[in-house]
Each structure stands twice: as structure tokens, then as C-alpha cells.
Write a protein that holds these residues in place. Sequence first.
Motif, PDB file in Angstrom:
ATOM      1  N   ASN A  54       0.831  -1.210   0.000  1.00 28.77           N
ATOM      2  CA  ASN A  54       0.000   0.000   0.000  1.00 28.77           C
ATOM      3  C   ASN A  54       0.868   1.265   0.000  1.00 28.77           C
ATOM      4  OD1 ASN A  54      -2.612   1.406   0.335  1.00 28.77           O
ATOM      5  ND2 ASN A  54      -1.691   2.024   2.277  1.00 28.77           N
ATOM      6  N   ILE A  65      -2.109   7.544   1.538  1.00 23.63           N
ATOM      7  CA  ILE A  65      -1.886   6.192   2.063  1.00 23.63           C
ATOM      8  C   ILE A  65      -3.215   5.562   2.475  1.00 23.63           C
ATOM      9  CG2 ILE A  65      -0.835   4.908   3.982  1.00 23.63           C
ATOM     10  CD1 ILE A  65       1.179   7.301   4.162  1.00 23.63           C
ATOM     11  N   GLN A  67      -7.640   6.391   2.988  1.00 21.68           N
ATOM     12  CA  GLN A  67      -8.727   7.316   2.631  1.00 21.68           C
ATOM     13  C   GLN A  67      -9.096   8.206   3.813  1.00 21.68           C
ATOM     14  OE1 GLN A  67      -9.151   4.111   3.179  1.00 21.68           O
ATOM     15  NE2 GLN A  67     -10.448   4.277   4.991  1.00 21.68           N
ATOM     16  N   CYS A 183      -6.664  -0.507  13.482  1.00 21.91           N
ATOM     17  CA  CYS A 183      -5.747  -0.877  12.402  1.00 21.91           C
ATOM     18  C   CYS A 183      -4.357  -1.230  12.910  1.00 21.91           C
ATOM     19  CB  CYS A 183      -5.633   0.236  11.352  1.00 21.91           C
ATOM     20  SG  CYS A 183      -7.057   0.371  10.309  1.00 21.91           S
ATOM     21  N   GLN A 239      -4.293  -6.157  12.064  1.00 23.08           N
ATOM     22  CA  GLN A 239      -5.748  -6.095  11.827  1.00 23.08           C
ATOM     23  C   GLN A 239      -6.553  -6.855  12.882  1.00 23.08           C
ATOM     24  OE1 GLN A 239      -7.119  -4.141   9.393  1.00 23.08           O
ATOM     25  NE2 GLN A 239      -5.047  -3.462   8.943  1.00 23.08           N
ATOM     26  N   HIS A 271      -0.969   1.910  11.977  1.00 22.81           N
ATOM     27  CA  HIS A 271       0.394   1.654  11.490  1.00 22.81           C
ATOM     28  C   HIS A 271       0.961   2.825  10.713  1.00 22.81           C
ATOM     29  CE1 HIS A 271      -1.701   0.781   7.737  1.00 22.81           C
ATOM     30  NE2 HIS A 271      -2.529   0.052   8.460  1.00 22.81           N
TER      31      HIS A 271
ATOM     32  N   GLY B  78      -9.973   2.491   1.325  1.00 23.51           N
ATOM     33  CA  GLY B  78      -9.884   1.387   2.279  1.00 23.51           C
ATOM     34  C   GLY B  78     -11.125   1.319   3.157  1.00 23.51           C
ATOM     35  N   PRO B  79     -11.183   0.302   4.014  1.00 17.39           N
ATOM     36  CA  PRO B  79     -12.357   0.094   4.869  1.00 17.39           C
ATOM     37  C   PRO B  79     -12.346   1.005   6.091  1.00 17.39           C
ATOM     38  CG  PRO B  79     -10.703  -1.516   5.396  1.00 17.39           C
ATOM     39  CD  PRO B  79     -10.138  -0.701   4.263  1.00 17.39           C
ATOM     40  N   THR B  80     -13.538   1.290   6.599  1.00 19.50           N
ATOM     41  CA  THR B  80     -13.633   1.966   7.894  1.00 19.50           C
ATOM     42  C   THR B  80     -13.979   0.920   8.952  1.00 19.50           C
ATOM     43  OG1 THR B  80     -14.496   3.922   9.018  1.00 19.50           O
ATOM     44  CG2 THR B  80     -16.090   2.604   7.803  1.00 19.50           C
ATOM     45  N   LYS B 103     -13.474  -3.482   8.489  1.00 20.93           N
ATOM     46  CA  LYS B 103     -12.327  -3.892   9.287  1.00 20.93           C
ATOM     47  C   LYS B 103     -12.716  -3.896  10.750  1.00 20.93           C
ATOM     48  CE  LYS B 103     -10.279   0.684   9.991  1.00 20.93           C
ATOM     49  NZ  LYS B 103     -10.152   0.897  11.441  1.00 20.93           N
ATOM     50  N   ALA B 124      -7.813  -4.871   4.367  1.00 22.01           N
ATOM     51  CA  ALA B 124      -6.701  -4.375   5.187  1.00 22.01           C
ATOM     52  C   ALA B 124      -6.924  -2.902   5.511  1.00 22.01           C
ATOM     53  CB  ALA B 124      -5.381  -4.583   4.465  1.00 22.01           C
ATOM     54  N   GLY B 125      -7.154  -2.620   6.797  1.00 24.08           N
ATOM     55  CA  GLY B 125      -7.375  -1.238   7.223  1.00 24.08           C
ATOM     56  C   GLY B 125      -6.133  -0.410   6.977  1.00 24.08           C
ATOM     57  N   GLY B 126      -6.310   0.718   6.327  1.00 23.60           N
ATOM     58  CA  GLY B 126      -5.175   1.575   6.042  1.00 23.60           C
ATOM     59  C   GLY B 126      -4.537   1.325   4.690  1.00 23.60           C
ATOM     60  N   ALA B 127      -5.096   0.350   3.935  1.00 19.80           N
ATOM     61  CA  ALA B 127      -4.512   0.063   2.617  1.00 19.80           C
ATOM     62  C   ALA B 127      -5.327   0.751   1.521  1.00 19.80           C
ATOM     63  CB  ALA B 127      -4.432  -1.442   2.393  1.00 19.80           C
ATOM     64  N   GLY B 128      -5.628   2.027   1.741  1.00 19.68           N
ATOM     65  CA  GLY B 128      -6.530   2.765   0.846  1.00 19.68           C
ATOM     66  C   GLY B 128      -6.019   2.918  -0.565  1.00 19.68           C
TER      67      GLY B 128
END
Lengths: 280, 186
Positions: A54, A65, A67, A183, A239, A271, B78-80, B103, B124-128
Motif C-alpha cells: 500500500n 496512504i 482514505q 488498524c 488487523q 500503522h 480502504g475500509p472503515t 475492518k 486491510a485497514g489503512g490500505a486505501g
Amino acid sequence: MRELPAGAITGCVARLCIEANRRLPADAERALRGAAEAEPWPAARAILSDLCRNLDAAAETGLPICQDTGLATVFVELGQDVHISGGDFYSAVQEGVRRGYSAGCLRKSVVSDPLRRVNTGDNTPAAVEVRIVPGERVKITVSPKGAGSENMCRVKMLTPAEGEEGVMAFVLDTLRSAGGNPCPPVVAGVGIGGGFDTVARLARRALLRPVGSENPDAYYAGLERRLLEEINALGTGPQGLGGATTALGVMVEAAPTHIAMLPCAVCICCHADRHAAEVL
Amino acid sequence: MEEIRLSVPAAREEILALRAGQRVLLSGTVYTARDAAHRRMLEALGRGEPLPFELEGAAIYYCGPAPALPGGVIGAAGPTTSYRMDAYAPALIERGLALMIGKGPRRPEVLEAMRGRAAYLAAAGGAGALLAGCVLECEVIAWPELGPEAVRRLTVRDMPLIAACDAHGGDLYASGPAEYLRSAGR
């Protein structure tokens, strides 16, 4: 006395909003990539590897990185020999946030009222924290923080009798109950001391330290190491789905407090410990 | 690790065949909805009004994307965190919602409502930025005034997900850490 046009502050804040959201500070990136290599649990390693990919995707595409480009906090160290000219300081900062979030295609995540909830459309107002320092420089740090981790932060007013053990137990309980929500792997900022408001600021500011850095006081550096070890022994993992890497770093900041008080705050960051700074 | 290819809308049997722990590559149509959109959907149901999309067999992605770069399809996407939708999820599952993507862990009442009906997939949270690359099309279909919280119809291809909670009570948020700790001898 040095003259600094308000417009310079606006431009700087706008740049930093974009930079902070698109790339991690080198120390935070190193911590994440290091964890991906060290993680022994295959399912966890796969998730960490996705998180590293990512970062690559953000660098290649220019997308943020994450949203959730957050509620922006702007930390300003304002030299006392600086005179801001041509506009109001706080308005200049907010205008910078407005421009940065628009030009950087960053998400506008702020509602004007906590209960009536209408999006302000430009991610303002940002939180602004100013410290007056000697000299004629201005250091601006923009640190966006997303809600997933922010919603897991906690403050507790412990008693002096609970001491170090009480602090350890509170921090661990906060991380345990946060589980997969913030996260993980997380970066944890811990504030100890001060009062109700100052302890939260200590914990938040701890996140501006390089991930993996140690408190200069050996006692607190030891506390940081023990907390990191115990958090990672929880097994929460990336996660929250299990693994050895629950936290990438723990940074503790302490301050003088009252004879009857032992406030403790845990500011959990995901993270992506995002922040970017510039000196004007 | 086992990897399943799943297309949405999916047949009920395919949803029921998912097991917590499987890796899923998801393709097809998913709808974004998060806090404000869920509230509005439940209010609409209360008034007997139609929802912005057909719930039967549908997949909801808990996501409020960032704006697209010029010429792009979507911004970071990414997911909330899902627990904020836990209060709304059972009512939607009862009316046919088959898949949720988000997530973080779900409350027991959501897992109970999912039994025999629905599954929950973790992104994957944060993998927007990474997940944005899986989105081929994006269109706002309801409540544009909600900005990032508007309901969007997304066409996705090979979205990398993990079956976190299945339709049989399986919950990787409980079993994953426990299994890791056993392996580590803790």
C-alpha cells in the motif's frame, strides 16, 4: 524582529497536509517494513506485506496512504521574535488546511457540529497547537489522524497508589480492548502525569517522536520496552486477526503532576504514524 | 493459505460456503455505505421507503473514499471500522444483505444475525491506495450531500479480502489470535 507573511504559513501548511498524507516519515516506514520481515505468523505476514504494498501504491499513484486523511492537527513552534504580517495567524493555518485538502484530493472528514453533523466540506477547522519558543523561526508540523485509531484512545485518572503497575495495566487493557479496531500494528503514545487535559496532549505529542526512538530518561525507556513486549504478547496481531506484531512502537512521555494524581493517557495511532514538518 | 474467488452478487450457497480464515478475491458490484448512510437507510426502512439499492444478495463496503485524482476512478478507498455499523447491520441482514466488507471485530448480535445468511469480509485497514487499484468504476447513487459518506456503486476486480466472520459463527478475530498464541506457546 523578523517579518513573516501570513501567506507563507498558508502555503507551508497546505504542502505539509499533502506530504503527510502521501508518505510516511522514514522511521515509521522502516518500522512497518521491518515488522513485515520479522513476523513469524504467515497470515499476519501476508497482511503486513499488503500494508507495505500500500505504501508503494501511494508513492506510485500520488493517492493518500489511507482514505481517512483524518482530522488535521497543526503543531506550531512560533519563535517569539517573529511578527506575522498581512493576515491573522489562525486563519492562515486554516486556509492552508483548506487548500491542502482540496489540492491533494484528500478526504474532507470534518462535521461542523458533533450532534447535528454537517460536513464542512473542506476539512476545517483543524486543531492548532501553538508553543512560543525563543528565536525567529517557525516550525510547523502537520499530523493527520484517522478516526479508527482515535476512537480507541483513552484517558484515566489513576491514584498515586496504583503507580507503575496501574499504568502498565491501563495501557495493556486499552490495547487489549481496542483489538483489531485501530488498524494494528499500532504505534502507541502514552502520557503520564500533568492534569486531565495535559496528559492527553503528552500522549498525542509522543506520536511525533520517531517510531522506535527511546525516551531519554532510562527509566521511561525501560517502561517503553516492557510495554511494547507485553502489547505484542497479546497476540492481537495485524488487523486483530492474530500474530506477533500488535505494536510497532511505544513512546512514553511524562510530566510533573499533583500529589494526589496519576493521570494516564493512551493515544493509539494506526500503522501509519503520519506527520510532516517544515521550518520557516 | 486457501484463496477463494467470489463474484457479487453471489448465490446464497457461495456465501454459506465461506469459512473464517479463507482469503477471498472479490469481483463484481459492491455498495459503499458507512455511518450516515446506514442511519438514513434504517430511517427509510422505518418509513417503508425503498433503499438506494436492492439489498437481497448485496455486498456493502464500509468505506468513505477520498476524492479521485484528476482522471482517476476513485481516491484512496480502504475500509472503515465496522463496529459503528453494528447497530444497523442485523436489520439489513434480515432484509437480505449477504456480505459486509470492513475492518475490525463485530458484536455478538451481528454474528448471530449472520447465521445461515451472511458473511463478513475484512479488508486491510489503512490500505486505501492499494484497494483503490481494485476499483474499476465508481458512481454516486444516493445522498451526494453526504460527501465521502454518500452511497456509491463500485465495480471491483480481485479485491483482496479475508473471510473474518462466516455464516456459521466462525470469528477470526477470536480464533486468529488464539491460534497464534497457541503456536507461540503462550
